[in-house]
Design an enzyme around this catalytic site. Structure first.
Site, PDB file in Angstrom:
ATOM      1  N   ASP A   1     -10.579  -6.388   3.538  1.00  0.00           N
ATOM      2  CA  ASP A   1     -11.717  -5.593   3.442  1.00  0.00           C
ATOM      3  C   ASP A   1     -12.730  -5.638   3.186  1.00  0.00           C
ATOM      4  O   ASP A   1     -13.558  -5.675   1.982  1.00  0.00           O
ATOM      5  CB  ASP A   1     -11.017  -5.260   1.962  1.00  0.00           C
ATOM      6  CG  ASP A   1      -9.326  -4.412   1.535  1.00  0.00           C
ATOM      7  OD1 ASP A   1      -9.277  -4.237   3.414  1.00  0.00           O
ATOM      8  OD2 ASP A   1      -8.739  -4.403   0.799  1.00  0.00           O
TER       9      ASP A   1
ATOM     10  N   ASP B   1      -2.029  -3.106   8.839  1.00  0.00           N
ATOM     11  CA  ASP B   1      -2.195  -1.995   7.959  1.00  0.00           C
ATOM     12  C   ASP B   1      -2.975  -0.771   8.348  1.00  0.00           C
ATOM     13  O   ASP B   1      -4.024  -0.162   8.190  1.00  0.00           O
ATOM     14  CB  ASP B   1      -2.800  -2.573   6.453  1.00  0.00           C
ATOM     15  CG  ASP B   1      -2.041  -1.697   5.742  1.00  0.00           C
ATOM     16  OD1 ASP B   1      -1.133  -1.204   5.703  1.00  0.00           O
ATOM     17  OD2 ASP B   1      -2.438  -2.066   4.088  1.00  0.00           O
TER      18      ASP B   1
ATOM     19  N   LYS C   1      -1.128   1.755   8.777  1.00  0.00           N
ATOM     20  CA  LYS C   1       0.333   2.794   8.025  1.00  0.00           C
ATOM     21  C   LYS C   1       0.582   4.272   9.189  1.00  0.00           C
ATOM     22  O   LYS C   1      -0.498   5.010   8.634  1.00  0.00           O
ATOM     23  CB  LYS C   1      -0.859   3.849   6.995  1.00  0.00           C
ATOM     24  CG  LYS C   1      -0.965   2.608   5.293  1.00  0.00           C
ATOM     25  CD  LYS C   1      -1.300   3.293   4.687  1.00  0.00           C
ATOM     26  CE  LYS C   1      -0.837   2.182   3.271  1.00  0.00           C
ATOM     27  NZ  LYS C   1      -1.957   0.818   3.181  1.00  0.00           N
ATOM     28  N   LEU C   2       0.740   4.064  10.189  1.00  0.00           N
ATOM     29  CA  LEU C   2       1.205   4.907  11.229  1.00  0.00           C
ATOM     30  C   LEU C   2       2.092   6.080  10.406  1.00  0.00           C
ATOM     31  O   LEU C   2       2.487   5.799  10.045  1.00  0.00           O
ATOM     32  CB  LEU C   2       1.619   4.673  12.849  1.00  0.00           C
ATOM     33  CG  LEU C   2       1.295   3.341  13.183  1.00  0.00           C
ATOM     34  CD1 LEU C   2       1.407   3.498  14.832  1.00  0.00           C
ATOM     35  CD2 LEU C   2      -0.729   3.806  13.393  1.00  0.00           C
TER      36      LEU C   2
ATOM     37  N   GLY D   1       6.992  10.869  17.068  1.00  0.00           N
ATOM     38  CA  GLY D   1       8.019   9.885  17.764  1.00  0.00           C
ATOM     39  C   GLY D   1       7.226   9.198  18.963  1.00  0.00           C
ATOM     40  O   GLY D   1       7.038   8.029  19.166  1.00  0.00           O
ATOM     41  N   ASN D   2       6.842  10.116  20.339  1.00  0.00           N
ATOM     42  CA  ASN D   2       6.307   9.202  20.835  1.00  0.00           C
ATOM     43  C   ASN D   2       4.822   8.479  21.029  1.00  0.00           C
ATOM     44  O   ASN D   2       5.004   7.308  21.178  1.00  0.00           O
ATOM     45  CB  ASN D   2       6.308  10.606  22.359  1.00  0.00           C
ATOM     46  CG  ASN D   2       5.861   9.969  23.595  1.00  0.00           C
ATOM     47  OD1 ASN D   2       6.494   9.238  24.380  1.00  0.00           O
ATOM     48  ND2 ASN D   2       4.640   9.819  24.044  1.00  0.00           N
TER      49      ASN D   2
HETATM   50  O1  C5P Z   1      -8.170  -5.674  -4.195  1.00  0.00           O
HETATM   51  P1  C5P Z   1      -7.070  -5.466  -3.849  1.00  0.00           P
HETATM   52  O2  C5P Z   1      -6.551  -6.939  -3.932  1.00  0.00           O
HETATM   53  O3  C5P Z   1      -6.834  -4.901  -4.643  1.00  0.00           O
HETATM   54  O4  C5P Z   1      -6.732  -5.296  -2.567  1.00  0.00           O
HETATM   55  C1  C5P Z   1      -5.165  -4.784  -2.367  1.00  0.00           C
HETATM   56  C2  C5P Z   1      -5.471  -4.652  -0.727  1.00  0.00           C
HETATM   57  O5  C5P Z   1      -3.606  -4.240  -0.410  1.00  0.00           O
HETATM   58  C3  C5P Z   1      -6.570  -3.509  -0.042  1.00  0.00           C
HETATM   59  O6  C5P Z   1      -6.063  -3.665   1.854  1.00  0.00           O
HETATM   60  C4  C5P Z   1      -5.250  -2.217  -0.740  1.00  0.00           C
HETATM   61  O7  C5P Z   1      -5.463  -1.089   0.843  1.00  0.00           O
HETATM   62  C5  C5P Z   1      -3.868  -2.276  -0.246  1.00  0.00           C
HETATM   63  N1  C5P Z   1      -3.024  -2.141  -1.159  1.00  0.00           N
HETATM   64  C6  C5P Z   1      -2.714  -1.919  -1.793  1.00  0.00           C
HETATM   65  N2  C5P Z   1      -1.629  -0.731  -2.842  1.00  0.00           N
HETATM   66  C7  C5P Z   1      -0.579  -0.075  -1.998  1.00  0.00           C
HETATM   67  C8  C5P Z   1      -1.229  -0.171  -0.380  1.00  0.00           C
HETATM   68  C9  C5P Z   1      -1.880  -1.301   0.023  1.00  0.00           C
HETATM   69  O8  C5P Z   1      -3.337  -2.392  -2.563  1.00  0.00           O
HETATM   70  N3  C5P Z   1       0.453   0.236  -2.211  1.00  0.00           N
END
Ligand code: C5P
Length: 236
Positions: free
Chosen positions: A17, A66, A68-69, A73-74
Protein backbone atom coordinates in the site's frame (compact mmCIF):
# COMPACT_ATOMS: atom_id res chain seq x y z
CA UNK A 1 -5.74 -31.40 2.04
CA UNK A 2 -6.08 -27.79 3.14
CA UNK A 3 -5.65 -24.60 1.13
CA UNK A 4 -2.66 -23.41 3.22
CA UNK A 5 0.87 -23.67 1.82
CA UNK A 6 3.32 -25.89 3.67
CA UNK A 7 5.85 -23.20 4.51
CA UNK A 8 4.79 -20.54 7.09
CA UNK A 9 6.59 -17.81 5.12
CA UNK A 10 4.37 -18.43 2.10
CA UNK A 11 1.29 -17.71 4.25
CA UNK A 12 2.26 -14.07 4.81
CA UNK A 13 1.06 -11.64 2.12
CA UNK A 14 2.52 -8.15 2.46
CA UNK A 15 0.27 -5.41 1.08
CA UNK A 16 2.24 -2.92 -0.99
CA UNK A 17 0.00 0.00 0.00
CA UNK A 18 2.43 2.58 -1.34
CA UNK A 19 2.00 5.56 -3.66
CA UNK A 20 4.43 4.68 -6.46
CA UNK A 21 6.14 1.80 -8.21
CA UNK A 22 9.49 3.23 -7.08
CA UNK A 23 8.43 3.13 -3.42
CA UNK A 24 7.08 -0.40 -3.87
CA UNK A 25 10.26 -1.65 -5.55
CA UNK A 26 12.39 -0.11 -2.81
CA UNK A 27 10.30 -1.90 -0.16
CA UNK A 28 10.50 -5.23 -2.05
CA UNK A 29 14.30 -4.85 -2.26
CA UNK A 30 14.45 -4.06 1.45
CA UNK A 31 12.33 -7.08 2.38
CA UNK A 32 14.44 -9.40 0.20
CA UNK A 33 13.76 -13.08 0.80
CA UNK A 34 11.84 -12.43 4.03
CA UNK A 35 8.63 -12.04 1.95
CA UNK A 36 7.50 -14.34 -0.87
CA UNK A 37 3.97 -13.01 -1.53
CA UNK A 38 2.85 -9.40 -2.21
CA UNK A 39 -0.54 -7.75 -2.60
CA UNK A 40 -1.16 -4.92 -5.05
CA UNK A 41 -4.36 -2.97 -4.40
CA UNK A 42 -6.05 0.16 -5.73
CA UNK A 43 -3.43 2.68 -4.58
CA UNK A 44 -0.47 1.07 -6.33
CA UNK A 45 -2.42 -0.50 -9.22
CA UNK A 46 -3.72 2.89 -10.33
CA UNK A 47 -0.24 4.39 -10.02
CA UNK A 48 1.35 2.06 -12.58
CA UNK A 49 1.52 -0.95 -10.26
CA UNK A 50 -0.19 -3.41 -12.61
CA UNK A 51 3.08 -3.65 -14.55
CA UNK A 52 4.76 -4.71 -11.32
CA UNK A 53 2.70 -7.93 -11.21
CA UNK A 54 4.67 -9.53 -14.05
CA UNK A 55 7.96 -8.14 -12.79
CA UNK A 56 7.45 -9.58 -9.30
CA UNK A 57 6.22 -12.89 -10.73
CA UNK A 58 9.29 -13.12 -13.00
CA UNK A 59 11.51 -12.59 -9.96
CA UNK A 60 9.91 -15.59 -8.24
CA UNK A 61 7.41 -13.77 -5.99
CA UNK A 62 3.70 -14.52 -5.86
CA UNK A 63 1.29 -11.62 -6.39
CA UNK A 64 -2.23 -11.05 -5.10
CA UNK A 65 -4.03 -8.59 -7.42
CA UNK A 66 -6.55 -7.06 -4.99
CA UNK A 67 -8.63 -5.40 -7.70
CA UNK A 68 -12.11 -6.32 -6.37
CA UNK A 69 -13.66 -6.64 -9.83
CA UNK A 70 -17.39 -6.17 -10.40
CA UNK A 71 -19.00 -5.49 -13.81
CA UNK A 72 -21.14 -7.27 -16.39
CA UNK A 73 -20.13 -10.89 -16.87
CA UNK A 74 -18.37 -10.53 -20.22
CA UNK A 75 -16.26 -7.61 -18.99
CA UNK A 76 -15.27 -9.49 -15.83
CA UNK A 77 -14.36 -12.66 -17.76
CA UNK A 78 -12.18 -10.80 -20.28
CA UNK A 79 -10.53 -8.76 -17.53
CA UNK A 80 -9.73 -11.93 -15.59
CA UNK A 81 -8.16 -13.44 -18.74
CA UNK A 82 -5.81 -10.44 -18.92
CA UNK A 83 -4.93 -10.62 -15.23
CA UNK A 84 -4.29 -14.38 -15.54
CA UNK A 85 -1.75 -13.63 -18.31
CA UNK A 86 0.00 -11.07 -16.08
CA UNK A 87 1.26 -13.82 -13.77
CA UNK A 88 -0.84 -12.98 -10.69
CA UNK A 89 -1.58 -15.86 -8.29
CA UNK A 90 -4.65 -14.40 -6.49
CA UNK A 91 -7.36 -11.99 -7.67
CA UNK A 92 -10.33 -10.59 -5.75
CA UNK A 93 -13.83 -10.09 -7.15
CA UNK A 94 -16.95 -8.97 -5.32
CA UNK A 95 -18.92 -12.08 -4.38
CA UNK A 96 -21.98 -11.49 -6.59
CA UNK A 97 -22.94 -14.82 -8.19
CA UNK A 98 -22.79 -13.48 -11.77
CA UNK A 99 -19.42 -11.83 -11.16
CA UNK A 100 -17.94 -14.93 -9.52
CA UNK A 101 -19.16 -17.22 -12.32
CA UNK A 102 -17.69 -14.89 -14.96
CA UNK A 103 -14.36 -14.78 -13.10
CA UNK A 104 -14.18 -18.58 -12.91
CA UNK A 105 -14.92 -18.74 -16.65
CA UNK A 106 -12.25 -16.13 -17.45
CA UNK A 107 -9.66 -17.90 -15.32
CA UNK A 108 -10.14 -21.14 -17.30
CA UNK A 109 -7.24 -23.45 -16.50
CA UNK A 110 -4.79 -20.67 -15.59
CA UNK A 111 -3.03 -20.99 -12.21
CA UNK A 112 -4.88 -17.95 -10.86
CA UNK A 113 -7.02 -18.35 -7.76
CA UNK A 114 -10.19 -16.28 -7.60
CA UNK A 115 -11.07 -14.92 -4.14
CA UNK A 116 -14.53 -13.60 -3.31
CA UNK A 117 -15.00 -10.52 -1.13
CA UNK A 118 -18.28 -11.31 0.64
CA UNK A 119 -19.24 -8.04 2.37
CA UNK A 120 -16.73 -5.24 2.84
CA UNK A 121 -15.64 -5.06 6.47
CA UNK A 122 -16.47 -1.34 6.61
CA UNK A 123 -20.18 -2.21 6.14
CA UNK A 124 -22.56 -2.84 9.01
CA UNK A 125 -26.26 -3.77 8.91
CA UNK A 126 -27.32 -0.12 8.59
CA UNK A 127 -24.98 0.43 5.61
CA UNK A 128 -26.46 -2.63 3.88
CA UNK A 129 -29.98 -1.38 4.53
CA UNK A 130 -29.03 2.04 3.12
CA UNK A 131 -27.68 0.28 0.03
CA UNK A 132 -31.01 -1.51 -0.45
CA UNK A 133 -30.22 -4.96 0.94
CA UNK A 134 -32.78 -6.91 2.99
CA UNK A 135 -30.14 -9.10 4.66
CA UNK A 136 -27.82 -8.08 7.47
CA UNK A 137 -24.05 -8.62 7.36
CA UNK A 138 -24.00 -12.11 8.91
CA UNK A 139 -26.73 -13.50 6.66
CA UNK A 140 -25.33 -11.89 3.51
CA UNK A 141 -21.77 -13.12 4.22
CA UNK A 142 -23.12 -16.65 4.65
CA UNK A 143 -25.28 -16.50 1.51
CA UNK A 144 -22.38 -15.24 -0.57
CA UNK A 145 -19.97 -17.81 0.90
CA UNK A 146 -22.37 -20.62 -0.02
CA UNK A 147 -22.72 -19.21 -3.54
CA UNK A 148 -18.93 -18.87 -3.84
CA UNK A 149 -18.47 -22.52 -2.99
CA UNK A 150 -21.21 -23.66 -5.37
CA UNK A 151 -19.74 -21.61 -8.23
CA UNK A 152 -16.22 -22.97 -7.72
CA UNK A 153 -14.43 -19.95 -6.30
CA UNK A 154 -10.98 -20.72 -4.87
CA UNK A 155 -11.17 -18.72 -1.66
CA UNK A 156 -12.65 -15.88 0.36
CA UNK A 157 -11.30 -12.71 1.95
CA UNK A 158 -12.71 -12.43 5.45
CA UNK A 159 -12.03 -10.95 8.88
CA UNK A 160 -10.42 -13.15 11.51
CA UNK A 161 -13.73 -13.08 13.38
CA UNK A 162 -15.55 -14.62 10.39
CA UNK A 163 -12.89 -17.24 9.62
CA UNK A 164 -14.04 -20.07 11.90
CA UNK A 165 -17.69 -19.74 10.83
CA UNK A 166 -16.77 -19.60 7.14
CA UNK A 167 -14.40 -22.55 7.45
CA UNK A 168 -17.27 -24.63 8.85
CA UNK A 169 -19.49 -23.43 6.00
CA UNK A 170 -17.18 -23.88 2.99
CA UNK A 171 -14.94 -26.76 4.13
CA UNK A 172 -11.16 -27.17 3.91
CA UNK A 173 -10.50 -26.52 0.23
CA UNK A 174 -11.32 -22.83 -0.10
CA UNK A 175 -8.47 -20.52 0.92
CA UNK A 176 -9.37 -18.08 3.70
CA UNK A 177 -7.34 -14.87 3.32
CA UNK A 178 -7.46 -12.63 6.40
CA UNK A 179 -6.49 -8.93 6.69
CA UNK A 180 -6.78 -6.84 9.85
CA UNK A 181 -3.73 -8.51 11.40
CA UNK A 182 -1.82 -6.78 14.17
CA UNK A 183 1.16 -8.38 15.92
CA UNK A 184 1.24 -7.67 19.68
CA UNK A 185 2.17 -4.04 20.32
CA UNK A 186 1.58 -2.62 16.81
CA UNK A 187 -0.84 0.25 16.16
CA UNK A 188 -4.32 -0.77 15.01
CA UNK A 189 -4.73 2.27 12.70
CA UNK A 190 -8.23 2.29 11.17
CA UNK A 191 -8.72 -1.48 11.59
CA UNK A 192 -11.52 -2.15 14.08
CA UNK A 193 -11.61 -5.94 14.27
CA UNK A 194 -8.02 -7.05 14.62
CA UNK A 195 -6.34 -10.33 15.49
CA UNK A 196 -2.73 -11.30 16.10
CA UNK A 197 -1.15 -13.61 13.51
CA UNK A 198 -1.41 -16.56 15.91
CA UNK A 199 -5.09 -15.88 16.66
CA UNK A 200 -5.95 -15.65 12.95
CA UNK A 201 -4.17 -18.93 12.14
CA UNK A 202 -5.95 -20.61 15.06
CA UNK A 203 -9.27 -19.29 13.71
CA UNK A 204 -8.64 -21.02 10.37
CA UNK A 205 -6.84 -18.46 8.19
CA UNK A 206 -4.71 -19.92 5.39
CA UNK A 207 -3.07 -16.60 4.49
CA UNK A 208 -2.57 -13.36 6.44
CA UNK A 209 -2.55 -9.96 4.72
CA UNK A 210 -0.40 -7.39 6.51
CA UNK A 211 0.54 -3.93 5.29
CA UNK A 212 1.24 -1.16 7.83
CA UNK A 213 2.78 -3.30 10.59
CA UNK A 214 5.49 -4.28 8.06
CA UNK A 215 5.70 -1.17 5.85
CA UNK A 216 5.84 1.29 8.75
CA UNK A 217 8.19 -0.76 10.94
CA UNK A 218 11.64 0.66 11.70
CA UNK A 219 12.97 -2.66 10.39
CA UNK A 220 10.40 -4.10 7.91
CA UNK A 221 12.41 -7.26 7.38
CA UNK A 222 12.52 -8.02 11.11
CA UNK A 223 8.79 -7.29 11.34
CA UNK A 224 8.04 -9.76 8.52
CA UNK A 225 10.31 -12.40 10.07
CA UNK A 226 8.57 -12.01 13.44
CA UNK A 227 5.15 -12.55 11.82
CA UNK A 228 6.44 -15.66 10.02
CA UNK A 229 7.80 -16.99 13.34
CA UNK A 230 4.39 -16.40 14.92
CA UNK A 231 2.65 -18.23 12.05
CA UNK A 232 5.08 -21.14 12.43
CA UNK A 233 4.41 -21.39 16.17
CA UNK A 234 0.61 -21.05 15.90
CA UNK A 235 -1.72 -23.97 16.10
CA UNK A 236 -4.36 -24.18 13.43
O1 C5P B 1 -2.22 -1.82 6.84
P1 C5P B 1 -3.12 -2.98 7.06
O2 C5P B 1 -2.39 -4.22 7.56
O3 C5P B 1 -4.34 -2.65 7.87
O4 C5P B 1 -3.61 -3.33 5.57
C1 C5P B 1 -4.53 -4.37 5.30
C2 C5P B 1 -4.68 -4.53 3.82
O5 C5P B 1 -5.76 -5.45 3.60
C3 C5P B 1 -5.04 -3.26 3.06
O6 C5P B 1 -4.43 -3.36 1.77
C4 C5P B 1 -6.54 -3.31 2.95
O7 C5P B 1 -7.03 -2.68 1.80
C5 C5P B 1 -6.79 -4.82 2.84
N1 C5P B 1 -8.11 -5.23 3.27
C6 C5P B 1 -8.61 -4.99 4.55
N2 C5P B 1 -9.86 -5.38 4.89
C7 C5P B 1 -10.63 -6.03 4.01
C8 C5P B 1 -10.14 -6.29 2.72
C9 C5P B 1 -8.86 -5.86 2.40
O8 C5P B 1 -7.92 -4.42 5.38
N3 C5P B 1 -11.81 -6.43 4.37
Amino acid sequence: MTAAPAHPRDRLIVGLDLPSVEAAEAMVARLGDSVTFYKIGYQLAYAGGLALIGKLADSGKKVFADLKLHDIGNTVARGVESIARSGASFLTVHAYPQTMAAAVEGRGTAPLRILGVTVLTSYDDADLRDAGYALGVTALVEARARAAKAIGIDGLVCSGEEAARLRALVGPNLALVVPGIRPQGSASGDQKRIMTPAQAIAAGADYLVVARPVLAAADPRAAADAIVDEIAAAHA
